[in-house]
Design a protein around this motif. Structure first.
Motif, mmCIF file in Angstrom:
data_model
loop_
_atom_site.group_PDB
_atom_site.id
_atom_site.type_symbol
_atom_site.label_atom_id
_atom_site.label_comp_id
_atom_site.label_asym_id
_atom_site.label_seq_id
_atom_site.Cartn_x
_atom_site.Cartn_y
_atom_site.Cartn_z
ATOM 1 N N GLU A 53 0.801 -1.219 0.000
ATOM 2 C CA GLU A 53 0.000 0.000 0.000
ATOM 3 C C GLU A 53 0.836 1.272 0.000
ATOM 4 O O GLU A 53 0.398 2.312 -0.489
ATOM 5 C CB GLU A 53 -0.925 0.003 1.227
ATOM 6 N N VAL A 54 2.041 1.200 0.580
ATOM 7 C CA VAL A 54 2.898 2.389 0.657
ATOM 8 C C VAL A 54 3.764 2.434 -0.597
ATOM 9 O O VAL A 54 4.593 1.552 -0.829
ATOM 10 C CB VAL A 54 3.787 2.346 1.914
ATOM 11 N N MET A 105 5.806 -3.102 6.042
ATOM 12 C CA MET A 105 4.666 -2.412 6.654
ATOM 13 C C MET A 105 3.505 -2.381 5.682
ATOM 14 O O MET A 105 3.689 -2.421 4.459
ATOM 15 C CB MET A 105 5.058 -0.978 7.021
ATOM 16 N N ASP A 106 2.289 -2.334 6.205
ATOM 17 C CA ASP A 106 1.120 -2.136 5.357
ATOM 18 C C ASP A 106 -0.077 -1.748 6.194
ATOM 19 O O ASP A 106 -0.125 -2.014 7.408
ATOM 20 C CB ASP A 106 0.803 -3.380 4.522
ATOM 21 N N LYS A 107 -1.043 -1.134 5.527
ATOM 22 C CA LYS A 107 -2.284 -0.695 6.165
ATOM 23 C C LYS A 107 -3.403 -0.944 5.152
ATOM 24 O O LYS A 107 -3.688 -0.078 4.323
ATOM 25 C CB LYS A 107 -2.198 0.779 6.561
ATOM 26 N N GLU A 204 -3.447 -4.390 9.367
ATOM 27 C CA GLU A 204 -2.384 -3.404 9.471
ATOM 28 C C GLU A 204 -1.285 -3.910 10.405
ATOM 29 O O GLU A 204 -1.551 -4.649 11.348
ATOM 30 C CB GLU A 204 -2.947 -2.088 10.028
ATOM 31 N N GLY A 205 -0.066 -3.458 10.151
ATOM 32 C CA GLY A 205 1.037 -3.820 11.033
ATOM 33 C C GLY A 205 2.380 -3.603 10.366
ATOM 34 O O GLY A 205 2.464 -3.205 9.194
ATOM 35 N N GLY A 329 -3.714 -11.916 10.734
ATOM 36 C CA GLY A 329 -4.073 -11.136 9.563
ATOM 37 C C GLY A 329 -2.859 -10.948 8.670
ATOM 38 O O GLY A 329 -1.744 -11.360 9.020
ATOM 39 N N GLU A 330 -3.079 -10.292 7.515
ATOM 40 C CA GLU A 330 -1.972 -10.141 6.578
ATOM 41 C C GLU A 330 -1.833 -8.719 6.059
ATOM 42 O O GLU A 330 -2.421 -8.353 5.038
ATOM 43 C CB GLU A 330 -2.111 -11.102 5.388
ATOM 44 N N PRO A 331 -1.012 -7.891 6.719
ATOM 45 C CA PRO A 331 -0.510 -6.683 6.079
ATOM 46 C C PRO A 331 0.680 -7.126 5.211
ATOM 47 O O PRO A 331 1.739 -7.483 5.733
ATOM 48 C CB PRO A 331 -0.078 -5.804 7.255
#
Length: 381
Positions: A53-54, A105-107, A204-205, A329-331
C-alpha cells in the motif's frame, strides 16, 4: 558458517489502528528491532523496505532520521518480505554493506470479501458471495487437493482452531479469541470448502529485522540467528496457480516446491532438519498444502499429523506458533518478517507462553502469493 546473521527483531502489533499511518507503524517496528540489536538508526549502512500500500517505504526515514543511507523499496506480492530479506542478505554477502535494516509495513482496508469497482470492475455482490479472485482460487485449490489426497473438512477446522489457540497466546495478534472446530465448521461457507473462520483477514502492522555480516554478529548479541538461505521462485508452465489455467504438463510443481528445494540446497540441510515452521496460511487449506510443498510431510499425511498434535506448539513439528496469518491477519509487506520475528524469538527461547519446548535450532519461513510467487527462508542458531 553462514555469511549473514539476524541480530535484532521488532514488531508493531497486527490489527486495526485508526489514525496511525503505515509509516508510523513501520518506524515503531524499526526502533524496536534496533533496540533489540543494541544499535542506533545512524549505525545502519543500508535499508530495504517492502509494502503493497505504501508507494515508497523509504519515506519512513522522515520518522527515523535523514541520514542519507541507501534505501531500496521492494514489492513482490505476498512474497515481498522474503524478497526484501533476500536482497539485504545478498548486499551483505557481496561485501557492499555489513549492517542494515529490513522493514515491512502495510495498512489494508477491511474485508477480503469485497469488490472495489475501482480496481476490479466487479459489483459488490461478487465479493459478498465469496467470489473475490484470490479467495475463490484458494477454495478451488484446496478442494482439488482434498479430492486428490483425502484431506478432510475436519482437518481444515483443526488447522484454523490451532491458529486461534496460538493467537490467544500472542499479545501482538489480531484475533485472540479461541474458536472450537465445530464453530469453525458451522460458520458461513464462503468459498467451498472454506468457511468464514478458515480465512485470514487483510489488516495493518509492521515488522523489522536487523541483519549483519555473520563475522561481526557477536558484537551485537550473544544469540544471533543465522540466515542460511532465502530463495524466491515464480510459477512454471502447467503449475496450478491463481492466474494460470489448469493446462499444460501434469504434476508440475508449485513455486513453493522449487523455492524450498533451492533453499535446502543452499543451506546444506533437508526437511528432516527443520524444527519449527512458519507457513503461508492465507486459509487453513494453504497451510495443509504448504506442509507438503516444503517437504515436511508427504501429500495426504496431513490428516494424521494434524490430528495427532504434531503441528501444535508442543508437537514434534510446530507450525505457525504465533497463530499465522489466520490469527494475525496479513498486512502484506510485514507478514513475512512477522514469520522471521517469531522464528528468531522461538530460537532464542523468548516466545513467552507460546515457547516451543527446547528452543528450536532450525526454522523455516515460507510465503506464497498470487499470481504464483513463493519465497522460502531457512534460519539456524
Amino acid at each position: 558458517m553462514p555469511d549473514v546473521a539476524i541480530v535484532g527483531v521488532g514488531l508493531h502489533p497486527f490489527g486495526r489502528f485508526p489514525g496511525k499511518s503505515a509509516l508510523e507503524m513501520g518506524a515503531e517496528a524499526a526502533r524496536s528491532a534496533l533496540a533489540d540489536a543494541g544499535v542506533a538508526w545512524t549505525d545502519m549502512e543500508f535499508a530495504v523496505g517492502g509494502s503493497a500500500e505504501v508507494d515508497q517505504p523509504d519515506a519512513v526515514v522522515a520518522e527515523l532520521g535523514l541520514t542519507g543511507l541507501p534505501f531500496t523499496n521492494v514489492y513482490n506480492g505476498c512474497a515481498t518480505a522474503g524478497s526484501a530479506l533476500g536482497l539485504a542478505s545478498r548486499m551483505i554477502r557481496l561485501g557492499e554493506h555489513r549492517l542494515g535494516l529490513v522493514l515491512g509495513m502495510d495498512k489494508h482496508s477491511g474485508g477480503a470479501f469485497t469488490a472495489d469497482p475501482t480496481w476490479y470492475a466487479c459489483p459488490p455482490w461478487y465479493g459478498e458471495m465469496g467470489l473475490f479472485l484470490t479467495t475463490k482460487f484458494f477454495g478451488m485449490k484446496i478442494n482439488r487437493y482434498m479430492h486428490d489426497f483425502g484431506i478432510t473438512h475436519r482437518t481444515l477446522a483443526r488447522v484454523a482452531a490451532k491458529a486461534y489457540r496460538n493467537g490467544e497466546l500472542n499479545p501482538n495478534a489480531y484475533r485472540r479469541t479461541p474458536l472450537s472446530e465445530e464453530e469453525i465448521l458451522s460458520s458461513r461457507m464462503l468459498s467451498h470448502p472454506l468457511t468464514k473462520y478458515m480465512f485470514c483477514s487483510p489488516d495493518e502492522g509492521a515488522a523489522a529485522v536487523v541483519v549483519c555480516d555473520a563475522d561481526v554478529a557477536k558484537q551485537y548479541t550473544d544469540t544471533p540467528v543465522y540466515l542460511r538461505s532465502t530463495v524466491t521462485r515464480t510459477r512454471r508452465y502447467g503449475a496450478y496457480e491463481v492466474h494460470t489455467p489448469a493446462a499444460g504438463p501434469e504434476h508440475v510443481p508449485a513455486p513453493t516446491v522449487d523455492a524450498a528445494a533451492a533453499a535446502y540446497e543452499q543451506a546444506g540441510i533437508g526437511p528432516q532438519d527443520v524444527d519449527i515452521a512458519q507457513l503461508q496460511d492465507t486459509d487453513s487449506g494453504a497451510e495443509i498444502i504448504h506442509m507438503a510443498e516444503v517437504g515436511l510431510c508427504k501429500d495426504g499425511e496431513q490428516n494424521e499429523l494434524i490430528a495427532s498434535g504434531a503441528t501444535a506448539i508442543g508437537g514434534a513439528l510446530p507450525v505457525n506458533t504465533d497463530g499465522g496469518l489466520i490469527a494475525n491477519g496479513e498486512p502484506i509487506g510485514a507478514s513475512g518478517l512477522r514469520q522471521v520475528y517469531e522464528l528468531v524469538n522461538q530460537m532464542r527461547g523468548r516466545a513467552g507462553e507460546r515457547q516451543v519446548p527446547n528452543a528450536p535450532r532450525v526454522g523455516l519461513a515460507q510465503l506464497y502469493g498470487a499470481p504464483g510467487v513463493a519465497a522460502v527462508s531457512i534460519l539456524s542458531r
